[in-house]
Scaffold this motif. Structure first.
Motif, PDB file in Angstrom:
ATOM      1  N   THR A 260      91.524 -34.841  54.469  1.00 29.82           N
ATOM      2  CA  THR A 260      92.683 -35.388  55.179  1.00 29.82           C
ATOM      3  C   THR A 260      93.906 -34.486  55.034  1.00 29.82           C
ATOM      4  OG1 THR A 260      93.282 -36.770  53.267  1.00 29.82           O
ATOM      5  CG2 THR A 260      91.870 -37.761  54.937  1.00 29.82           C
ATOM      6  N   LEU A 261      93.708 -33.191  55.124  1.00 31.12           N
ATOM      7  CA  LEU A 261      94.820 -32.259  55.022  1.00 31.12           C
ATOM      8  C   LEU A 261      95.649 -32.241  56.303  1.00 31.12           C
ATOM      9  CD1 LEU A 261      93.043 -29.177  53.386  1.00 31.12           C
ATOM     10  CD2 LEU A 261      94.340 -30.989  52.241  1.00 31.12           C
ATOM     11  N   SER A 262      96.904 -31.846  56.174  1.00 29.51           N
ATOM     12  CA  SER A 262      97.687 -31.448  57.333  1.00 29.51           C
ATOM     13  C   SER A 262      97.552 -29.942  57.492  1.00 29.51           C
ATOM     14  CB  SER A 262      99.163 -31.824  57.140  1.00 29.51           C
ATOM     15  OG  SER A 262      99.802 -30.917  56.253  1.00 29.51           O
ATOM     16  N   ASN A 263      97.963 -29.413  58.639  1.00 30.84           N
ATOM     17  CA  ASN A 263      97.845 -27.959  58.813  1.00 30.84           C
ATOM     18  C   ASN A 263      98.842 -27.189  57.951  1.00 30.84           C
ATOM     19  OD1 ASN A 263     100.262 -28.207  60.321  1.00 30.84           O
ATOM     20  ND2 ASN A 263      99.197 -28.058  62.297  1.00 30.84           N
ATOM     21  N   ASN A 264      99.791 -27.895  57.320  1.00 29.74           N
ATOM     22  CA  ASN A 264     100.681 -27.239  56.369  1.00 29.74           C
ATOM     23  C   ASN A 264      99.914 -26.678  55.179  1.00 29.74           C
ATOM     24  OD1 ASN A 264     103.505 -28.068  57.432  1.00 29.74           O
ATOM     25  ND2 ASN A 264     102.359 -29.990  57.399  1.00 29.74           N
ATOM     26  N   ALA A 265      98.860 -27.380  54.762  1.00 30.31           N
ATOM     27  CA  ALA A 265      98.087 -26.926  53.609  1.00 30.31           C
ATOM     28  C   ALA A 265      97.447 -25.569  53.885  1.00 30.31           C
ATOM     29  CB  ALA A 265      97.017 -27.957  53.255  1.00 30.31           C
ATOM     30  N   HIS A 266      96.908 -25.383  55.087  1.00 33.15           N
ATOM     31  CA  HIS A 266      96.323 -24.104  55.467  1.00 33.15           C
ATOM     32  C   HIS A 266      97.383 -23.003  55.478  1.00 33.15           C
ATOM     33  CE1 HIS A 266      93.320 -26.967  56.846  1.00 33.15           C
ATOM     34  NE2 HIS A 266      92.475 -25.987  57.120  1.00 33.15           N
ATOM     35  N   MET A 267      98.548 -23.321  56.047  1.00 31.01           N
ATOM     36  CA  MET A 267      99.600 -22.307  56.144  1.00 31.01           C
ATOM     37  C   MET A 267     100.152 -21.940  54.766  1.00 31.01           C
ATOM     38  SD  MET A 267      99.591 -21.557  59.278  1.00 31.01           S
ATOM     39  CE  MET A 267      97.833 -22.019  59.261  1.00 31.01           C
ATOM     40  N   ASP A 268     100.200 -22.897  53.849  1.00 32.71           N
ATOM     41  CA  ASP A 268     100.681 -22.592  52.503  1.00 32.71           C
ATOM     42  C   ASP A 268      99.719 -21.648  51.778  1.00 32.71           C
ATOM     43  OD1 ASP A 268     102.923 -24.132  52.881  1.00 32.71           O
ATOM     44  OD2 ASP A 268     102.127 -25.899  51.840  1.00 32.71           O
ATOM     45  N   VAL A 269      98.411 -21.817  51.997  1.00 31.40           N
ATOM     46  CA  VAL A 269      97.445 -20.872  51.422  1.00 31.40           C
ATOM     47  C   VAL A 269      97.636 -19.494  52.041  1.00 31.40           C
ATOM     48  CG1 VAL A 269      94.996 -20.302  51.169  1.00 31.40           C
ATOM     49  CG2 VAL A 269      95.765 -22.674  50.873  1.00 31.40           C
ATOM     50  N   LEU A 270      97.792 -19.452  53.352  1.00 36.69           N
ATOM     51  CA  LEU A 270      97.985 -18.178  54.044  1.00 36.69           C
ATOM     52  C   LEU A 270      99.235 -17.466  53.524  1.00 36.69           C
ATOM     53  CD1 LEU A 270      97.422 -16.107  56.273  1.00 36.69           C
ATOM     54  CD2 LEU A 270      98.554 -17.664  57.896  1.00 36.69           C
ATOM     55  N   ARG A 271     100.341 -18.165  53.455  1.00 40.99           N
ATOM     56  CA  ARG A 271     101.580 -17.540  52.982  1.00 40.99           C
ATOM     57  C   ARG A 271     101.445 -17.031  51.545  1.00 40.99           C
ATOM     58  NH1 ARG A 271     103.778 -22.210  55.681  1.00 40.99           N
ATOM     59  NH2 ARG A 271     104.884 -21.607  57.603  1.00 40.99           N
ATOM     60  N   ALA A 272     100.731 -17.769  50.717  1.00 40.37           N
ATOM     61  CA  ALA A 272     100.566 -17.352  49.322  1.00 40.37           C
ATOM     62  C   ALA A 272      99.692 -16.115  49.184  1.00 40.37           C
ATOM     63  CB  ALA A 272      99.974 -18.509  48.507  1.00 40.37           C
ATOM     64  N   LEU A 273      98.740 -15.947  50.087  1.00 46.54           N
ATOM     65  CA  LEU A 273      97.809 -14.820  49.993  1.00 46.54           C
ATOM     66  C   LEU A 273      98.358 -13.536  50.602  1.00 46.54           C
ATOM     67  CD1 LEU A 273      94.374 -16.518  50.824  1.00 46.54           C
ATOM     68  CD2 LEU A 273      95.127 -15.646  48.604  1.00 46.54           C
ATOM     69  N   LEU A 274      99.204 -13.655  51.601  1.00 52.63           N
ATOM     70  CA  LEU A 274      99.654 -12.468  52.337  1.00 52.63           C
ATOM     71  C   LEU A 274     100.212 -11.352  51.453  1.00 52.63           C
ATOM     72  CD1 LEU A 274     101.228 -13.959  55.590  1.00 52.63           C
ATOM     73  CD2 LEU A 274      99.254 -12.436  55.433  1.00 52.63           C
ATOM     74  N   PRO A 275     100.989 -11.642  50.409  1.00 50.33           N
ATOM     75  CA  PRO A 275     101.538 -10.540  49.605  1.00 50.33           C
ATOM     76  C   PRO A 275     100.537  -9.894  48.653  1.00 50.33           C
ATOM     77  CG  PRO A 275     102.850 -12.571  49.382  1.00 50.33           C
ATOM     78  CD  PRO A 275     101.548 -12.941  50.008  1.00 50.33           C
ATOM     79  N   LEU A 276      99.309 -10.426  48.571  1.00 51.19           N
ATOM     80  CA  LEU A 276      98.401 -10.013  47.500  1.00 51.19           C
ATOM     81  C   LEU A 276      97.483  -8.851  47.860  1.00 51.19           C
ATOM     82  CD1 LEU A 276      97.426 -13.487  45.989  1.00 51.19           C
ATOM     83  CD2 LEU A 276      99.297 -11.954  45.363  1.00 51.19           C
ATOM     84  N   ALA A 277      97.562  -8.345  49.081  1.00 52.08           N
ATOM     85  CA  ALA A 277      96.747  -7.177  49.465  1.00 52.08           C
ATOM     86  C   ALA A 277      97.393  -6.506  50.674  1.00 52.08           C
ATOM     87  CB  ALA A 277      95.311  -7.585  49.798  1.00 52.08           C
ATOM     88  N   PRO A 278      97.241  -5.195  50.798  1.00 51.58           N
ATOM     89  CA  PRO A 278      97.853  -4.487  51.929  1.00 51.58           C
ATOM     90  C   PRO A 278      97.105  -4.674  53.250  1.00 51.58           C
ATOM     91  CG  PRO A 278      96.662  -2.949  50.537  1.00 51.58           C
ATOM     92  CD  PRO A 278      96.639  -4.267  49.818  1.00 51.58           C
ATOM     93  N   ARG A 279      95.857  -5.116  53.207  1.00 56.27           N
ATOM     94  CA  ARG A 279      95.070  -5.349  54.425  1.00 56.27           C
ATOM     95  C   ARG A 279      94.703  -6.824  54.466  1.00 56.27           C
ATOM     96  NH1 ARG A 279      90.753  -0.269  54.091  1.00 56.27           N
ATOM     97  NH2 ARG A 279      91.861   0.863  52.462  1.00 56.27           N
TER      98      ARG A 279
END
Length: 374
Positions: A260-279
């Protein structure tokens, strides 16, 4: 470099009038992103179709040939059905049964090449994580996720982290890389749901973290998963590239899961991962409600490309969503108004259950034991 891969093959292609993948998905994302002004011509790439020789890097030649033959003939014999899983209820033969999955695979292969110098790519037609070397599996004919990892490796990424937040376990990707210490595999998925793999205790010989989650998973529980499992594991692994499978079937409105997630949960994972690798390669995946899929994957592109997420959609974008149909599902008869007017869901928080935190803690001990990157 930030690029979006799309193709018009998705607009008119369907698995059949009765199949969960009868709904438009990638075409909705393309249309919605364009009406929002998020998809200028210089950022759009037409997804190429992978050639059979490229597909042989993971799939058997016999299977690829059977898939091509199924498309050409429009049917399969009983031996082909039994061996390769084609022509079944889950994996029907439809007019683009080879070309459509080969297009998703082609985009993931090319993304690995284009990301050699760093950057971000969104391939919403990808995320087919169930495909097996010699057979179709779980609506997935070709495993573009595997090809993405292989292509990133071929173009200089020594360590690749694959994070999969689909409601269903990444069985095909795990089959490929479970024993590879240079690939980190993280899968969050609903427990006791097909394909009934991905147990908490499974670990392979490499870096495999499976987290089966209970029905009713809410945003606050997913935040715990993000902060105590996904981000620490990826940060310790220190990947050269991240592939994120962003299945939309974990949201509340999806008909094929009970999360029963909202799409905010997906975006929060995405935002958290983006800085962790250059590709960074963002893939689609599951998702069988046309409104929730279109909104989620379009917002993913917005986050990836640095766009400002509007509180209310402009009339042109709203018109894209109002034009969608979801025949054969009761929710399609009277969709709530916010499915048309917003791209971001309201948060769906709730209590954090002990069964969730206990499972995270069990995997957290393994994160501490991971060898740090050299």
């Amino acid at each position: 470099m930030t690029l979006f891969f799309g193709n018009e093959i998705y607009r008119g292609s369907s698995y059949g009038d009765w199949h969960p993948l009868r709904v438009p998905r990638v075409s909705t994302v393309m249309d919605l992103a364009r009406t929002l002004g998020w998809l200028p011509r210089e950022r759009f790439r037409v997804s190429p179709r992978a050639k059979p020789a490229a597909l042989h890097a993971w799939h058997t030649p016999d299977y690829v040939a059977a898939l091509q033959r199924a498309e050409a003939e429009g049917t399969v014999d009983e031996d082909t059905k039994a061996r390769h899983g084609l022509g079944t209820v889950s994996n029907p033969v439809f007019p683009e049964v080879y070309r459509r999955p080969a297009t998703g695979a082609g985009a993931s292969i090319l993304a690995g090449e284009l990301l050699a110098g760093g950057g971000r790519v969104h391939n919403p037609g990808g995320g087919t994580h169930h495909g097996m070397p010699d057979r179709a599996n779980g609506f997935c004919y070709l495993n573009d996720c595997v090809f993405a990892i292989l292509s990133l490796r071929r173009h200089g990424a020594r360590r690749v982290a694959y994070v999969d937040i689909d409601a269903h376990h990444m069985d095909g990707v795990e089959h490929a890389f479970a024993d590879d210490p240079d690939t980190l595999l993280i899968s969050t998925h609903e427990e006791k749901r097909w394909p009934f793999t991905g147990a908490l205790s499974d670990r392979g010989l490499g870096q495999v973290f499976n987290l089966p989650l209970p029905r009713g998973l809410n945003d606050d529980e997913m935040a715990q998963v993000r902060e105590r499992l996904i981000v620490p594991a990826v940060a310790r692994f220190a990947p050269d590239a991240i592939v994120m499978q962003c299945g939309a079937d974990a949201v509340e409105e999806d008909p094929l899961s009970r999360l029963t997630l909202s799409n905010n949960a997906h975006m929060d994972v995405l935002r958290a991962l983006l800085p962790l690798a250059p590709r960074f390669l963002l893939l689609g995946g599951g998702g069988y409600n046309p409104w929730s899929v279109g909104r989620l994957w379009t917002m993913g592109w917005g986050v990836l490309s640095g766009a400002e997420i509007p509180e209310r959609l402009p009339p042109e974008a709203e018109a894209v969503l109002r034009a969608l149909e979801w025949r054969g599902n009761r929710r399609g008869k009277a969709p709530p108004e916010h499915w048309f007017t917003t791209i971001r869901d309201r948060p769906r928080g709730g209590p954090v259950r002990a069964e969730v935190t206990d499972r995270i803690a069990a995997l957290g001990a393994r994160i501490r034991d991971m060898p740090a990157a050299a």
